[in-house]
Write a protein that holds these residues in place. Structure first.
Motif, PDB file in Angstrom:
ATOM      1  N   ARG A  86     -12.157   4.344  11.268  1.00  0.00           N
ATOM      2  CA  ARG A  86     -11.438   3.667  10.197  1.00  0.00           C
ATOM      3  C   ARG A  86      -9.992   4.171  10.123  1.00  0.00           C
ATOM      4  N   TYR A  88      -6.923   5.675   8.103  1.00  0.00           N
ATOM      5  CA  TYR A  88      -6.854   6.452   6.867  1.00  0.00           C
ATOM      6  C   TYR A  88      -6.351   5.563   5.731  1.00  0.00           C
ATOM      7  N   PRO A  89      -6.763   5.856   4.504  1.00  0.00           N
ATOM      8  CA  PRO A  89      -6.309   5.047   3.361  1.00  0.00           C
ATOM      9  C   PRO A  89      -4.784   4.988   3.292  1.00  0.00           C
ATOM     10  N   GLY A  90      -4.267   3.788   3.121  1.00  0.00           N
ATOM     11  CA  GLY A  90      -2.830   3.604   2.995  1.00  0.00           C
ATOM     12  C   GLY A  90      -2.088   3.367   4.284  1.00  0.00           C
ATOM     13  N   GLU A 203      -0.640  11.802   1.709  1.00  0.00           N
ATOM     14  CA  GLU A 203      -0.967  10.417   1.377  1.00  0.00           C
ATOM     15  C   GLU A 203      -0.057   9.486   2.162  1.00  0.00           C
ATOM     16  N   TRP A 204      -0.658   8.494   2.819  1.00  0.00           N
ATOM     17  CA  TRP A 204       0.135   7.574   3.627  1.00  0.00           C
ATOM     18  C   TRP A 204       1.096   6.743   2.795  1.00  0.00           C
ATOM     19  N   THR A 205       0.797   6.566   1.532  1.00  0.00           N
ATOM     20  CA  THR A 205       1.711   5.818   0.675  1.00  0.00           C
ATOM     21  C   THR A 205       3.068   6.500   0.556  1.00  0.00           C
TER      22      THR A 205
END
Length: 220
Positions: A86, A88-90, A203-205
């Motif tokens: 998957r 990663y989130p963001g 955090e990717w954001t």
């Protein structure tokens, strides 16, 4: 200011440990050996398939004579090992933002090129990248700087940034003399403070903003 941004793959853009663990444990079952844990699989990642297989063997006392057969068997299964991986989130939102701001994106990974394309296609991520260099694209692989330099050259002119998660990535950036941005939630073995990096993020954001602010942070 737009930049050329090259990314590592496993442990940076995607969490592929469950699929790699699955291949390893299928091979270990055939050898009559106990399976490896997710933590063990994570610790084996970073220097390419041959080193992963070598570490897997040594963890289960499999003789050196089995290295080549196990490496070949691993590679046979690798291209199809995508179903548990998957982003990663963001990640998708960050890539969208970077492309919208005009940055040129590429990949430099020690993952073999065939499995790299397979997982990027499966996850719908291939469209973001103008160049992709795998661990077998050149005669050498990371931490040798040649693949990273080739990726930057393929992206044209402008400042370059390398984004990764591991000690191998940090060393590659140093060897290529480019700024390194460290994703702290990947597969690094040691503390963040021990790794040379320009900036770190969990955090990717946060990444698009960090890239935008980098010239100011650097005094440019």
């Amino acid at each position: 200011m737009t930049a050329r941004i090259v990314f590592d793959l496993d442990g940076t853009l995607i969490d592929s440990v469950p699929d790699l663990q699955g291949i390893a444990n299928a091979l270990l079952r055939e050898q009559g050996c106990a399976p490896i844990t997710l933590a063990e699989a994570r610790g084996f990642i970073g220097n390419g398939v041959k080193v992963f297989v070598q570490k897997m063997r040594r963890a289960r006392d499999i003789p050196d004579s089995e290295q080549e057969p196990l490496h070949a068997a691993f590679m046979e299964r690798y291209r199809g090992a995508v179903t548990l991986t998957r982003p990663y989130p963001g990640v998708v939102d960050a890539l969208d933002a970077l492309v919208a701001r005009g940055h040129a994106l590429g990949i430099c990974t020690n993952k073999p090129l065939g499995p790299t394309h397979a997982v990027l296609d499966h996850l719908g991520l291939a469209r973001y990248f103008d160049c992709i260099y795998g661990g077998d694209s050149l005669p050498v692989h990371k931490p040798d700087p040649a693949p990273l330099k080739a990726a930057f050259a393929a992206l044209g002119g402008g400042p370059g940034l390398y984004v990764g998660d591991s000690e191998v990535d940090a060393d590659t950036a140093v060897n290529a003399d480019v700024p390194f941005l460290l994703f702290t939630e990947g597969y690094r073995k040691g503390p963040v403070a021990a790794m040379p990096h320009r900036l770190a993020f969990a955090e990717w954001t946060a990444l698009p903003g960090l890239v935008a602010d980098l010239p100011e942070r650097s005094g440019a």
